[in-house]
Structures are given as C-alpha cells and as structure tokens.
Design a protein around this motif. Structure first.
Motif, PDB file in Angstrom:
ATOM      1  N   PHE A  18       0.843  -1.202   0.000  1.00 41.69           N
ATOM      2  CA  PHE A  18       0.000   0.000   0.000  1.00 41.69           C
ATOM      3  C   PHE A  18       0.874   1.246   0.000  1.00 41.69           C
ATOM      4  O   PHE A  18       1.854   1.332   0.747  1.00 41.69           O
ATOM      5  CB  PHE A  18      -0.887   0.012   1.243  1.00 41.69           C
ATOM      6  CG  PHE A  18      -1.636   1.306   1.448  1.00 41.69           C
ATOM      7  CD1 PHE A  18      -2.943   1.453   0.980  1.00 41.69           C
ATOM      8  CD2 PHE A  18      -1.049   2.375   2.109  1.00 41.69           C
ATOM      9  CE1 PHE A  18      -3.624   2.646   1.168  1.00 41.69           C
ATOM     10  CE2 PHE A  18      -1.730   3.573   2.295  1.00 41.69           C
ATOM     11  CZ  PHE A  18      -3.021   3.707   1.822  1.00 41.69           C
ATOM     12  N   GLU A  42      -2.059  -1.684  -3.585  1.00 40.84           N
ATOM     13  CA  GLU A  42      -3.176  -0.874  -3.095  1.00 40.84           C
ATOM     14  C   GLU A  42      -2.748   0.587  -3.162  1.00 40.84           C
ATOM     15  O   GLU A  42      -1.720   0.974  -2.596  1.00 40.84           O
ATOM     16  CB  GLU A  42      -3.539  -1.237  -1.658  1.00 40.84           C
ATOM     17  CG  GLU A  42      -4.104  -2.635  -1.492  1.00 40.84           C
ATOM     18  CD  GLU A  42      -4.382  -2.966  -0.034  1.00 40.84           C
ATOM     19  OE1 GLU A  42      -4.063  -2.133   0.845  1.00 40.84           O
ATOM     20  OE2 GLU A  42      -4.900  -4.061   0.233  1.00 40.84           O
ATOM     21  N   GLY A  44      -3.805   4.222  -2.118  1.00 41.68           N
ATOM     22  CA  GLY A  44      -4.688   4.919  -1.202  1.00 41.68           C
ATOM     23  C   GLY A  44      -5.183   6.241  -1.765  1.00 41.68           C
ATOM     24  O   GLY A  44      -4.400   7.019  -2.327  1.00 41.68           O
ATOM     25  N   VAL A  91      -5.499  -1.891  -6.842  1.00 45.31           N
ATOM     26  CA  VAL A  91      -6.695  -1.728  -6.021  1.00 45.31           C
ATOM     27  C   VAL A  91      -6.715  -0.309  -5.474  1.00 45.31           C
ATOM     28  O   VAL A  91      -5.707   0.166  -4.929  1.00 45.31           O
ATOM     29  CB  VAL A  91      -6.696  -2.739  -4.855  1.00 45.31           C
ATOM     30  CG1 VAL A  91      -7.847  -2.469  -3.890  1.00 45.31           C
ATOM     31  CG2 VAL A  91      -6.759  -4.168  -5.387  1.00 45.31           C
ATOM     32  N   MET A  93      -7.960   2.087  -2.555  1.00 49.03           N
ATOM     33  CA  MET A  93      -8.404   1.921  -1.176  1.00 49.03           C
ATOM     34  C   MET A  93      -8.647   3.293  -0.571  1.00 49.03           C
ATOM     35  O   MET A  93      -7.813   4.189  -0.691  1.00 49.03           O
ATOM     36  CB  MET A  93      -7.359   1.168  -0.354  1.00 49.03           C
ATOM     37  CG  MET A  93      -7.796   0.885   1.068  1.00 49.03           C
ATOM     38  SD  MET A  93      -6.624  -0.233   1.900  1.00 49.03           S
ATOM     39  CE  MET A  93      -7.488  -0.508   3.453  1.00 49.03           C
ATOM     40  N   VAL A 119     -11.655  -2.415  -5.454  1.00 47.53           N
ATOM     41  CA  VAL A 119     -11.849  -1.233  -4.607  1.00 47.53           C
ATOM     42  C   VAL A 119     -12.117  -1.692  -3.184  1.00 47.53           C
ATOM     43  O   VAL A 119     -12.935  -2.587  -2.951  1.00 47.53           O
ATOM     44  CB  VAL A 119     -13.012  -0.355  -5.113  1.00 47.53           C
ATOM     45  CG1 VAL A 119     -13.423   0.681  -4.059  1.00 47.53           C
ATOM     46  CG2 VAL A 119     -12.629   0.349  -6.413  1.00 47.53           C
ATOM     47  N   ILE A 120     -11.415  -1.082  -2.232  1.00 50.68           N
ATOM     48  CA  ILE A 120     -11.693  -1.258  -0.816  1.00 50.68           C
ATOM     49  C   ILE A 120     -12.223   0.071  -0.299  1.00 50.68           C
ATOM     50  O   ILE A 120     -11.499   1.070  -0.284  1.00 50.68           O
ATOM     51  CB  ILE A 120     -10.436  -1.653  -0.029  1.00 50.68           C
ATOM     52  CG1 ILE A 120      -9.825  -2.939  -0.574  1.00 50.68           C
ATOM     53  CG2 ILE A 120     -10.760  -1.804   1.460  1.00 50.68           C
ATOM     54  CD1 ILE A 120      -8.458  -3.271   0.007  1.00 50.68           C
ATOM     55  N   CYS A 121     -13.481   0.084   0.096  1.00 54.76           N
ATOM     56  CA  CYS A 121     -14.084   1.287   0.678  1.00 54.76           C
ATOM     57  C   CYS A 121     -14.265   1.016   2.169  1.00 54.76           C
ATOM     58  O   CYS A 121     -15.130   0.242   2.576  1.00 54.76           O
ATOM     59  CB  CYS A 121     -15.403   1.613   0.006  1.00 54.76           C
ATOM     60  SG  CYS A 121     -16.087   3.203   0.553  1.00 54.76           S
ATOM     61  N   VAL A 122     -13.434   1.658   2.971  1.00 55.44           N
ATOM     62  CA  VAL A 122     -13.304   1.304   4.378  1.00 55.44           C
ATOM     63  C   VAL A 122     -14.583   1.560   5.170  1.00 55.44           C
ATOM     64  O   VAL A 122     -14.933   0.780   6.064  1.00 55.44           O
ATOM     65  CB  VAL A 122     -12.121   2.081   4.996  1.00 55.44           C
ATOM     66  CG1 VAL A 122     -12.016   1.824   6.493  1.00 55.44           C
ATOM     67  CG2 VAL A 122     -10.821   1.713   4.294  1.00 55.44           C
ATOM     68  N   LEU A 146     -13.485  -6.176   4.127  1.00 50.54           N
ATOM     69  CA  LEU A 146     -12.646  -6.284   5.310  1.00 50.54           C
ATOM     70  C   LEU A 146     -13.317  -7.164   6.349  1.00 50.54           C
ATOM     71  O   LEU A 146     -14.519  -7.025   6.606  1.00 50.54           O
ATOM     72  CB  LEU A 146     -12.400  -4.904   5.917  1.00 50.54           C
ATOM     73  CG  LEU A 146     -11.797  -3.834   5.008  1.00 50.54           C
ATOM     74  CD1 LEU A 146     -11.855  -2.472   5.693  1.00 50.54           C
ATOM     75  CD2 LEU A 146     -10.362  -4.185   4.661  1.00 50.54           C
ATOM     76  N   TYR A 168      -9.719  -9.143   2.930  1.00 49.67           N
ATOM     77  CA  TYR A 168      -8.664  -8.476   3.677  1.00 49.67           C
ATOM     78  C   TYR A 168      -8.965  -8.658   5.156  1.00 49.67           C
ATOM     79  O   TYR A 168      -9.928  -8.109   5.672  1.00 49.67           O
ATOM     80  CB  TYR A 168      -8.638  -6.993   3.290  1.00 49.67           C
ATOM     81  CG  TYR A 168      -7.501  -6.160   3.854  1.00 49.67           C
ATOM     82  CD1 TYR A 168      -6.871  -6.457   5.057  1.00 49.67           C
ATOM     83  CD2 TYR A 168      -7.060  -5.035   3.159  1.00 49.67           C
ATOM     84  CE1 TYR A 168      -5.854  -5.676   5.548  1.00 49.67           C
ATOM     85  CE2 TYR A 168      -6.035  -4.237   3.641  1.00 49.67           C
ATOM     86  CZ  TYR A 168      -5.444  -4.563   4.839  1.00 49.67           C
ATOM     87  OH  TYR A 168      -4.432  -3.769   5.340  1.00 49.67           O
TER      88      TYR A 168
END
Length: 261
Positions: A18, A42, A44, A91, A93, A119-122, A146, A168
């Motif tokens: 990342f 990843e 950010g 990815v 993030m 895509v990681i959308c927290v 996640l 993740y």
C-alpha cells in the motif's frame, strides 16, 4: 482469469503493498513496488478523516492533500500504472466521500477506464453494499471486503456476500501501523475465514519485518504491508523509490521462501 485471481498462486502467499496517491513521486514509488516484488498494489485515495489509519498514513494523507491531489490525479496515476504494468493488479483503497461524491456509477466507470481491478471502501459496511457494490461489479471491478477480529459467525456471511478479489483480514481491532496481532490469533482467524470462503485471505495491519511477513505467509494467501512503506516515503523524499524497492524486496524474498503449510 482476472489479474487479481492470478496474483494469489496456490503454492505461496502474495505480497500486497500500500502507498498513498500523491504522496511523493507516486509513479516512481509504484514502479519500485513492482520492481521489489509486490504482487498486488493498493493505491490509497487521500481523505481528510482517515478514521481507520494510524499516524503514518494520516500524515501521508495530509501531505498528499496539501500538494493538491484530486480524484482526477489519482485516476491518472492509476491509468499510467496500468500502461506501464499491464499484468499487475491495482486496487483503490479509501473512504466513501471521494468515491461517491459524483455518484457510484461515475466512480466505477472512471476506475474501470483507469485499469483498476478492485476497490476497498473502508467506511461502507457490507449491509450498505448497494451504495457502491452494484456499480463496481457492473464495471467488472471487485468490491474487496474487510474482516476483523470482531467479525463473528453471525456477521461473516454479510461480509462475504457479493465480495470479490480477496478478503482483507484486519488482524487487530485498531488503526493501521501501531501493533501486530499474535501469530496464534492470526492462524486461528485465517483458518476460520478460509473455511467460509473460496476467496484468498490476505492479512494486514502491523506487518513490518520479513520474519513477520514469512510467518503470516505460511498460513494466509496474502500479506499486506502499508504503514512501513508509507513511512519510508515520508522520510526519504526523492530517495524514497529506491528505499521502497529495497525494503519490499526483503519482504518478497521472505514470503517466497515461506511455502504455505
């Protein structure tokens, strides 16, 4: 097979790295990650309130935003990366606000056109998948979810529903970069998650040393390293790409030597 699917070989764990977009010479840093042996990148998306992130990534967000980084800049970085590295998964993030302010369909299409794989959308929980998930899946982008130490058996099916790419596992109940979970707890969690999904399980939060990465690589499908890389970027300025490449190469070598049990 998708780029993400190919990034998790059966005989070893993948190295997932990342960095924050717009923090330093991001293109050169991304190239250094690939040269060092990262399997998945990843990228950010800087945000004013990165609630899941510790001091290192918070500081990187501030540096990037103060430099004027925009969503258009991030997509441009992604597009340039895809042109230089056609086979390496990328990815995005980050947090919901930058992803959704122009609408999910716009974001998904723009990410697809930039060559983004996942895509990681927290801060969008799986129970609110309709905020972004359908648009991503419609664009051929994996919504990566996640799981945490507090994700119990009752909630895990919701986390896994409509997920893609990889799962993740956030190995500590806290923010990034400050601590690492005990190896025994990681092993127990990975076994539980792998019994519930065919998605690769990648473990992150607090991984810094080759020895830590190797220990996780023996049981998980992927090892995620972020804060330690971001710290190098913040500390070394123009010299950061070479520092990053050297560091990532030590992680990659340890992971490749640690065959999964």
């Amino acid at each position: 097979m998708t780029r993400l699917g190919a990034a998790f070989p059966a005989n070893r764990a993948a190295l997932v790295t990342f960095v924050t977009a717009g923090d330093g010479d991001t293109a050169a840093i991304l190239d250094a990650l690939v040269a060092g042996g990262a399997d998945v990148i990843e990228l950010g998306m800087p945000f004013t309130d990165p609630m899941a992130d510790g001091p290192a990534i918070q500081a990187a967000n501030i540096r990037s935003l103060e430099a004027g980084t925009t969503t258009a800049d991030i997509l441009g970085i992604a597009k340039g990366f895809r042109a230089r590295h056609p086979g390496v998964p990328l990815v995005l993030m980050g947090y919901a606000n930058p992803m959704l302010r122009r609408g999910p369909d716009w974001f998904a299409a723009a990410a697809r056109d930039a060559g983004v794989d996942g895509v990681i959308c927290v801060d969008v929980p799986p129970e609110e998948d309709d905020a972004l998930g359908p648009a991503l899946r419609g664009a051929g982008i994996a919504p990566i979810r996640l799981a945490t130490p507090t994700t119990d058996a009752a909630r895990l099916p919701a986390v896994l529903a409509n997920a893609g790419g990889f799962l993740y596992y956030v190995s500590v109940a806290g923010i990034t970069g400050l601590q690492q979970a005990a190896q025994a707890s990681i092993e127990d969690a990975v076994a539980r998650l792998k019994a519930a999904t065919d998605l690769p399980v990648a473990v992150g939060f607090g991984v810094r040393t080759p020895d830590q990465a190797a220990a996780i690589a023996r049981v998980a499908d992927g090892v995620v390293v972020g804060s330690a890389i971001v710290e190098l970027v913040g500390a070394h300025g123009a010299d950061a790409p070479e520092k990053v490449r050297t560091y990532v190469a030590t992680l990659a070598a340890a992971i490749r030597a640690a065959r999964k049990d």
